[in-house]
Design a protein around this motif. Sequence first.
Motif, PDB file in Angstrom:
ATOM      1  N   ILE A 135     -47.210   3.111  14.711  1.00 32.99           N
ATOM      2  CA  ILE A 135     -46.470   2.408  13.678  1.00 32.99           C
ATOM      3  C   ILE A 135     -46.781   1.064  13.985  1.00 32.99           C
ATOM      4  CG2 ILE A 135     -44.224   2.521  14.794  1.00 32.99           C
ATOM      5  CD1 ILE A 135     -42.947   2.166  11.951  1.00 32.99           C
ATOM      6  N   ALA A 136     -47.084   0.105  12.992  1.00 30.33           N
ATOM      7  CA  ALA A 136     -47.498  -1.134  13.168  1.00 30.33           C
ATOM      8  C   ALA A 136     -47.352  -1.988  11.869  1.00 30.33           C
ATOM      9  CB  ALA A 136     -48.577  -1.338  13.650  1.00 30.33           C
ATOM     10  N   VAL A 137     -46.763  -3.131  11.711  1.00 26.84           N
ATOM     11  CA  VAL A 137     -46.750  -3.977  10.602  1.00 26.84           C
ATOM     12  C   VAL A 137     -47.437  -5.300  10.968  1.00 26.84           C
ATOM     13  CG1 VAL A 137     -45.019  -5.597   9.161  1.00 26.84           C
ATOM     14  CG2 VAL A 137     -44.316  -3.161   9.792  1.00 26.84           C
ATOM     15  N   ARG A 147     -43.637  -9.168   9.417  1.00 28.57           N
ATOM     16  CA  ARG A 147     -42.481  -8.398  10.436  1.00 28.57           C
ATOM     17  C   ARG A 147     -41.222  -9.183  10.156  1.00 28.57           C
ATOM     18  NH1 ARG A 147     -46.154  -7.841  15.928  1.00 28.57           N
ATOM     19  NH2 ARG A 147     -47.695  -6.483  15.066  1.00 28.57           N
ATOM     20  N   ARG A 148     -40.123  -8.323  10.487  1.00 26.80           N
ATOM     21  CA  ARG A 148     -38.931  -8.671  10.323  1.00 26.80           C
ATOM     22  C   ARG A 148     -38.470  -8.877   8.902  1.00 26.80           C
ATOM     23  NH1 ARG A 148     -36.452  -9.891  15.532  1.00 26.80           N
ATOM     24  NH2 ARG A 148     -34.421  -9.298  14.344  1.00 26.80           N
ATOM     25  N   GLY A 149     -39.236  -8.615   8.262  1.00 31.11           N
ATOM     26  CA  GLY A 149     -38.938  -8.331   6.546  1.00 31.11           C
ATOM     27  C   GLY A 149     -38.552  -7.115   6.017  1.00 31.11           C
ATOM     28  N   GLY A 150     -38.487  -6.140   6.926  1.00 31.55           N
ATOM     29  CA  GLY A 150     -37.819  -4.705   6.425  1.00 31.55           C
ATOM     30  C   GLY A 150     -39.147  -3.777   6.144  1.00 31.55           C
ATOM     31  N   GLY A 186     -41.327  -2.375   8.405  1.00 32.53           N
ATOM     32  CA  GLY A 186     -41.021  -1.223   9.287  1.00 32.53           C
ATOM     33  C   GLY A 186     -39.961  -0.307   8.985  1.00 32.53           C
ATOM     34  N   THR A 187     -38.821  -0.759   8.486  1.00 35.31           N
ATOM     35  CA  THR A 187     -37.792   0.069   8.133  1.00 35.31           C
ATOM     36  C   THR A 187     -38.178   1.123   7.031  1.00 35.31           C
ATOM     37  OG1 THR A 187     -36.239  -1.444   8.998  1.00 35.31           O
ATOM     38  CG2 THR A 187     -35.373   0.040   7.326  1.00 35.31           C
ATOM     39  N   ASN A 247     -41.935  -2.875  25.595  1.00 37.85           N
ATOM     40  CA  ASN A 247     -42.223  -3.172  24.101  1.00 37.85           C
ATOM     41  C   ASN A 247     -40.659  -3.416  23.678  1.00 37.85           C
ATOM     42  OD1 ASN A 247     -42.573  -3.462  21.540  1.00 37.85           O
ATOM     43  ND2 ASN A 247     -44.078  -2.014  21.405  1.00 37.85           N
ATOM     44  N   ALA A 286     -39.327  -5.223  21.452  1.00 38.34           N
ATOM     45  CA  ALA A 286     -39.092  -5.324  19.734  1.00 38.34           C
ATOM     46  C   ALA A 286     -39.145  -3.941  19.371  1.00 38.34           C
ATOM     47  CB  ALA A 286     -40.261  -6.243  19.318  1.00 38.34           C
ATOM     48  N   ALA A 346     -35.984  -1.934  20.408  1.00 43.89           N
ATOM     49  CA  ALA A 346     -34.826  -2.415  19.482  1.00 43.89           C
ATOM     50  C   ALA A 346     -34.798  -2.032  18.207  1.00 43.89           C
ATOM     51  CB  ALA A 346     -34.729  -4.020  19.376  1.00 43.89           C
ATOM     52  N   PHE A 347     -36.225  -1.912  17.566  1.00 42.58           N
ATOM     53  CA  PHE A 347     -36.328  -1.219  16.167  1.00 42.58           C
ATOM     54  C   PHE A 347     -35.793   0.017  16.243  1.00 42.58           C
ATOM     55  CE2 PHE A 347     -39.533   0.940  13.480  1.00 42.58           C
ATOM     56  CZ  PHE A 347     -39.150   0.357  12.288  1.00 42.58           C
ATOM     57  N   ARG A 361     -31.888   0.905  16.428  1.00 43.07           N
ATOM     58  CA  ARG A 361     -31.290   0.948  15.095  1.00 43.07           C
ATOM     59  C   ARG A 361     -31.202   2.165  14.313  1.00 43.07           C
ATOM     60  NH1 ARG A 361     -30.846  -4.420  11.729  1.00 43.07           N
ATOM     61  NH2 ARG A 361     -31.688  -2.969  10.056  1.00 43.07           N
TER      62      ARG A 361
HETATM   63  C1  LIG Z   1     -41.894  -2.330  15.641  1.00 38.29           C
HETATM   64  C2  LIG Z   1     -42.294  -2.897  14.163  1.00 38.29           C
HETATM   65  C3  LIG Z   1     -43.066  -1.847  13.445  1.00 38.29           C
HETATM   66  C4  LIG Z   1     -41.059  -2.940  13.399  1.00 38.29           C
HETATM   67  O1  LIG Z   1     -41.505  -3.768  12.078  1.00 38.29           O
HETATM   68  P1  LIG Z   1     -40.681  -4.769  11.353  1.00 38.29           P
HETATM   69  O2  LIG Z   1     -41.282  -4.872  10.047  1.00 38.29           O
HETATM   70  O3  LIG Z   1     -40.888  -5.943  11.902  1.00 38.29           O
HETATM   71  O4  LIG Z   1     -39.308  -4.230  11.268  1.00 38.29           O
HETATM   72  P2  LIG Z   1     -37.892  -4.367  10.294  1.00 38.29           P
HETATM   73  O5  LIG Z   1     -38.056  -5.810   9.809  1.00 38.29           O
HETATM   74  O6  LIG Z   1     -37.703  -3.346   9.440  1.00 38.29           O
HETATM   75  O7  LIG Z   1     -36.929  -4.695  11.595  1.00 38.29           O
HETATM   76  C5  LIG Z   1     -35.553  -3.742  11.199  1.00 38.29           C
HETATM   77  C6  LIG Z   1     -34.846  -4.039  12.622  1.00 38.29           C
HETATM   78  O8  LIG Z   1     -35.559  -3.757  13.993  1.00 38.29           O
HETATM   79  C7  LIG Z   1     -35.236  -4.690  14.997  1.00 38.29           C
HETATM   80  N1  LIG Z   1     -36.348  -5.624  15.331  1.00 38.29           N
HETATM   81  C8  LIG Z   1     -37.396  -5.507  14.588  1.00 38.29           C
HETATM   82  N2  LIG Z   1     -38.237  -6.327  15.624  1.00 38.29           N
HETATM   83  C9  LIG Z   1     -37.431  -6.757  16.291  1.00 38.29           C
HETATM   84  C10 LIG Z   1     -37.648  -8.076  17.574  1.00 38.29           C
HETATM   85  N3  LIG Z   1     -39.063  -8.431  17.485  1.00 38.29           N
HETATM   86  N4  LIG Z   1     -36.944  -8.067  18.302  1.00 38.29           N
HETATM   87  C11 LIG Z   1     -35.545  -7.699  18.189  1.00 38.29           C
HETATM   88  N5  LIG Z   1     -35.198  -6.727  17.374  1.00 38.29           N
HETATM   89  C12 LIG Z   1     -36.200  -6.150  16.501  1.00 38.29           C
HETATM   90  C13 LIG Z   1     -33.933  -5.423  14.269  1.00 38.29           C
HETATM   91  O9  LIG Z   1     -32.869  -4.918  14.693  1.00 38.29           O
HETATM   92  C14 LIG Z   1     -34.473  -5.544  12.757  1.00 38.29           C
HETATM   93  O10 LIG Z   1     -33.278  -6.064  11.872  1.00 38.29           O
HETATM   94  P3  LIG Z   1     -32.975  -7.386  11.375  1.00 38.29           P
HETATM   95  O11 LIG Z   1     -34.283  -8.131  11.264  1.00 38.29           O
HETATM   96  O12 LIG Z   1     -32.170  -7.331  10.410  1.00 38.29           O
HETATM   97  O13 LIG Z   1     -32.472  -8.034  12.774  1.00 38.29           O
HETATM   98  C15 LIG Z   1     -43.223  -4.181  14.358  1.00 38.29           C
HETATM   99  O14 LIG Z   1     -42.475  -5.048  15.245  1.00 38.29           O
HETATM  100  C16 LIG Z   1     -44.463  -3.913  15.027  1.00 38.29           C
HETATM  101  O15 LIG Z   1     -45.517  -3.672  14.125  1.00 38.29           O
HETATM  102  N6  LIG Z   1     -44.984  -4.283  16.292  1.00 38.29           N
HETATM  103  C17 LIG Z   1     -45.871  -4.119  16.954  1.00 38.29           C
HETATM  104  C18 LIG Z   1     -46.595  -2.866  16.911  1.00 38.29           C
HETATM  105  C19 LIG Z   1     -45.747  -1.749  17.795  1.00 38.29           C
HETATM  106  O16 LIG Z   1     -45.081  -2.267  19.160  1.00 38.29           O
HETATM  107  N7  LIG Z   1     -45.348  -0.493  17.416  1.00 38.29           N
HETATM  108  C20 LIG Z   1     -44.554   0.202  17.911  1.00 38.29           C
HETATM  109  C21 LIG Z   1     -45.314   1.285  19.030  1.00 38.29           C
HETATM  110  S1  LIG Z   1     -44.304   2.372  19.949  1.00 38.29           S
END
Ligand SMILES: CC(C)(COP(=O)(O)OP(=O)(O)OC[C@H]1O[C@@H](n2cnc3c(N)ncnc32)[C@H](O)[C@@H]1OP(=O)(O)O)[C@@H](O)C(=O)NCCC(=O)NCCS
Length: 152
Positions: free
Chosen positions: A77-79, A84-87, A89-90, A116, A118, A121-122, A125
């Motif tokens: 999964i990746a955004v 990122r942090r705009g919902g 991934g959720t 990892n 981030a 934490a994701f 949730r």
């Molecule tokens: C993991 C990932 C997919 C999350 O996508 P995103 O669109 O940023 O996620 P969201 O905006 O829906 O985040 C939802 C919640 O997750 C948590 N979260 C997401 N990114 C975070 C970060 N960098 N640090 C701490 N908490 C985080 C928070 O609770 C967040 O809610 P908030 O923004 O209201 O605080 C993104 O960070 C990503 O692409 N990372 C790189 C690829 C990766 O590591 N993938 C996972 C491999 S296992």
Amino acid sequence: MKLSPGEVTVRRGHADDITRIAVIEQLSFDDPWPLIALRTELDTDDRRRPLVIVRNGEIEGYLMAWIVVDEYHIVNIAVSPSGRRGGLGTQLLEAGLDEARASGCVLATLEVRVSNAAAIAFYQRWGMLEVGRRPRYYADNGEDALILSCRI
Ligand SMILES: CC(C)(COP(=O)(O)OP(=O)(O)OC[C@H]1O[C@@H](n2cnc3c(N)ncnc32)[C@H](O)[C@@H]1OP(=O)(O)O)[C@@H](O)C(=O)NCCC(=O)NCCS
């Protein structure tokens, strides 16, 4: 900072999406999957269920998962970094879990690098809990993987 929502949809990923997916993959991981691995996940079949999230006509993220009997196993999964942090991934994960439940899955699992923070934490949730660890799972640096899981 929350991004302006724009028009966001989640749909099935296709082979035609590979170029944009590969760009996001390169931007997201130190050890990105090679094209052939991404392409294999886009060969939809009964087991593979790739999703992409599209905002204002551009793919901003993807989720690749397998349905194995009653288990939904997230393999990637990746955004895009700017999205990122705009919902997004959720929304992707919600869509994936909805599809998993509709397909009879009762459990979601995945592996994540111990470093990892981030992603951990994701997933937390969503109530995902550590249920195990795979020592030296990642070949590039010998890092351990945490196995996270939750009932869905
Ligand atoms: C993991 C990932 C997919 C999350 O996508 P995103 O669109 O940023 O996620 P969201 O905006 O829906 O985040 C939802 C919640 O997750 C948590 N979260 C997401 N990114 C975070 C970060 N960098 N640090 C701490 N908490 C985080 C928070 O609770 C967040 O809610 P908030 O923004 O209201 O605080 C993104 O960070 C990503 O692409 N990372 C790189 C690829 C990766 O590591 N993938 C996972 C491999 S296992």
